[in-house]
Design a protein around this motif. Structure first.
Motif, mmCIF file in Angstrom:
data_model
loop_
_atom_site.group_PDB
_atom_site.id
_atom_site.type_symbol
_atom_site.label_atom_id
_atom_site.label_comp_id
_atom_site.label_asym_id
_atom_site.label_seq_id
_atom_site.Cartn_x
_atom_site.Cartn_y
_atom_site.Cartn_z
ATOM 1 N N GLN B 115 1.300 -1.577 -0.019
ATOM 2 C CA GLN B 115 0.096 0.157 -0.281
ATOM 3 C C GLN B 115 0.557 1.126 -0.109
ATOM 4 O OE1 GLN B 115 -2.905 -0.457 3.928
ATOM 5 N NE2 GLN B 115 -3.519 -2.489 3.063
ATOM 6 N N LYS B 118 3.007 1.837 -3.380
ATOM 7 C CA LYS B 118 2.214 1.657 -4.415
ATOM 8 C C LYS B 118 1.349 3.420 -4.442
ATOM 9 C CE LYS B 118 -0.261 -0.112 -7.380
ATOM 10 N NZ LYS B 118 0.397 -0.476 -8.824
ATOM 11 N N MET B 119 1.225 3.611 -2.657
ATOM 12 C CA MET B 119 0.963 5.180 -3.150
ATOM 13 C C MET B 119 2.604 6.166 -2.790
ATOM 14 S SD MET B 119 -1.588 4.849 -0.013
ATOM 15 C CE MET B 119 -1.718 7.091 -0.350
ATOM 16 N N ASP B 120 3.475 4.969 -3.780
ATOM 17 C CA ASP B 120 4.449 6.293 -4.200
ATOM 18 C C ASP B 120 5.735 6.957 -2.620
ATOM 19 O OD1 ASP B 120 4.109 5.944 -6.760
ATOM 20 O OD2 ASP B 120 3.751 7.370 -7.439
#
Lengths: 246, 246
Positions: B115, B118-120
């Motif tokens: 999570q 993927k949220m950088d």
């Protein structure tokens, strides 16, 4: 259609209202690509739904002597979000009562049920058909029955009877995500008329037909890339709030 | 020892500080009897920890130009709570960077990691040993390293080196539940000195030796019967807040 603009004059794209397929695609992306867990999403959405309830119906504003709330839960995910909402309302000193006529055998939903039971939240064994009893006993009803899980044509008993009762009550209804019995896209002009709608993640197309007083967006966790990919144009949540008024 | 009293003169029992065994017994009861899920608890605690950070370090108060926060995550549950905290801080417009030197193969913790990725949210591949680099780059460090998961005598590399570095930095440290390297009961007079302590569910005995500026209790979901059984005497959380200042 003219777009609203910010103080700096920058054009803001209008909020996107999702079709059923788009809503499903977003949830799939959250679960499969971002690896959010269902338990995690249900907890986040249920907590945010309870927060929305506290904003419209703060404890001191309730007309009944007891801060009672009836939470009606359906058999699928919308119902599980209702269970979490009820649990948080209990923690916030409300007195929720749950009506959950068809319990899912899904262990995830069973666990959310146990949490409520062990916290001594009462469960009704049936919903009074005499609507005055509901009007007198509760301050507000939370509709966590069908959400995006069922189309109007598919609504079966006991939910048809429950919706018939909810259409007649005079106390306000808070619907979670999609008012039960409404089509996700087309709404339902003959269905229930909630006072409050809590859209989860992003509003669905039927929300354009919502005529109640308060519309909230709940669940401030949606990754920016998902918002961008689906062109959601969500409003900014104020401060650290998990709900925003639309 | 005299007890504080309420405005009505009623005696309030003093807050209970938990031993390691009591903390473990509460968590066991939540998981096994109440059927809370680990994913759910980690999400609740991580969100509440992020809320505590925003209270002590609101965005406009940060001394650096960028609202940077370094989140150091250990291999077990405390580290997973740190990952969730980092994710919520990102949503609150902070710029967290994660240092997570030993990733757990546990799929639950892996999902929380995905999570964040993927949220950088950037992950550091090593922690600078030059402490001035940390002082210059970040506004605050979150210690989500060991929590109740390890006793001081058991701390091994890479955590001994990380703790040695954190003992030297000048920027404030926020410790989640138990400052890393402290004994759950006895603390550690030669260990790190966090500025902020966020006690999860209930404070541990070591919290009586905490000398920092802010002590929060986080995770407003503990069923009343659990509070009563373990005689926790928790303070009331204000309004709908998920943290309370102790």
């Amino acid at each position: 259609m003219s777009c609203p603009s910010t103080q700096s004059g920058e054009q803001i794209e209008p909020l996107r209202y999702l079709s059923r397929l788009e809503a499903e695609a977003i949830e799939k992306e959250l679960l499969e690509d971002y690896k959010f867990g269902r338990q995690q999403l249900i907890e986040i959405w249920g907590h945010a739904s309870a927060m929305a309830v506290t904003k419209v119906f703060p404890l001191p504003s309730l007309p009944r002597k007891q801060p009672t709330v009836l939470v009606v839960c359906g058999p699928h995910q919308n119902g599980a979000i209702g269970l979490v909402c009820a649990r948080h309302l209990r923690v916030f000193e409300y007195e929720p009562t749950i009506f959950y006529p068809k319990r899912s055998p899904n262990s995830l939903y069973r666990d959310f049920t146990t949490q409520c039971e062990k916290m001594d939240i009462p469960f009704l064994s049936y919903l009074p058909t005499e609507v005055q009893l509901i009007n007198d006993a509760y301050n507000v009803v939370i509709d966590a029955i069908l959400g995006v899980d069922a189309e109007p044509g598919e609504v079966k008993e006991p939910y048809t009877s429950i919706l018939a009762t909810l259409k007649q009550i005079q106390i306000p209804i808070v619907s979670l995500d999609v008012p039960s019995g409404w089509d996700v896209e087309m709404g339902n002009s003959e269905g229930i008329s909630p006072d409050v709608l809590v859209s989860l993640a992003a509003p669905k197309q039927c929300a354009t037909r919502f005529l109640g007083r308060h519309h909230f967006l709940a669940g401030r966790f949606l990754p920016y890339d998902v918002q961008k990919k689906f062109e959601l144009n969500l409003p900014e949540y104020p401060g650290t709030e998990c709900v925003v008024s639309l």
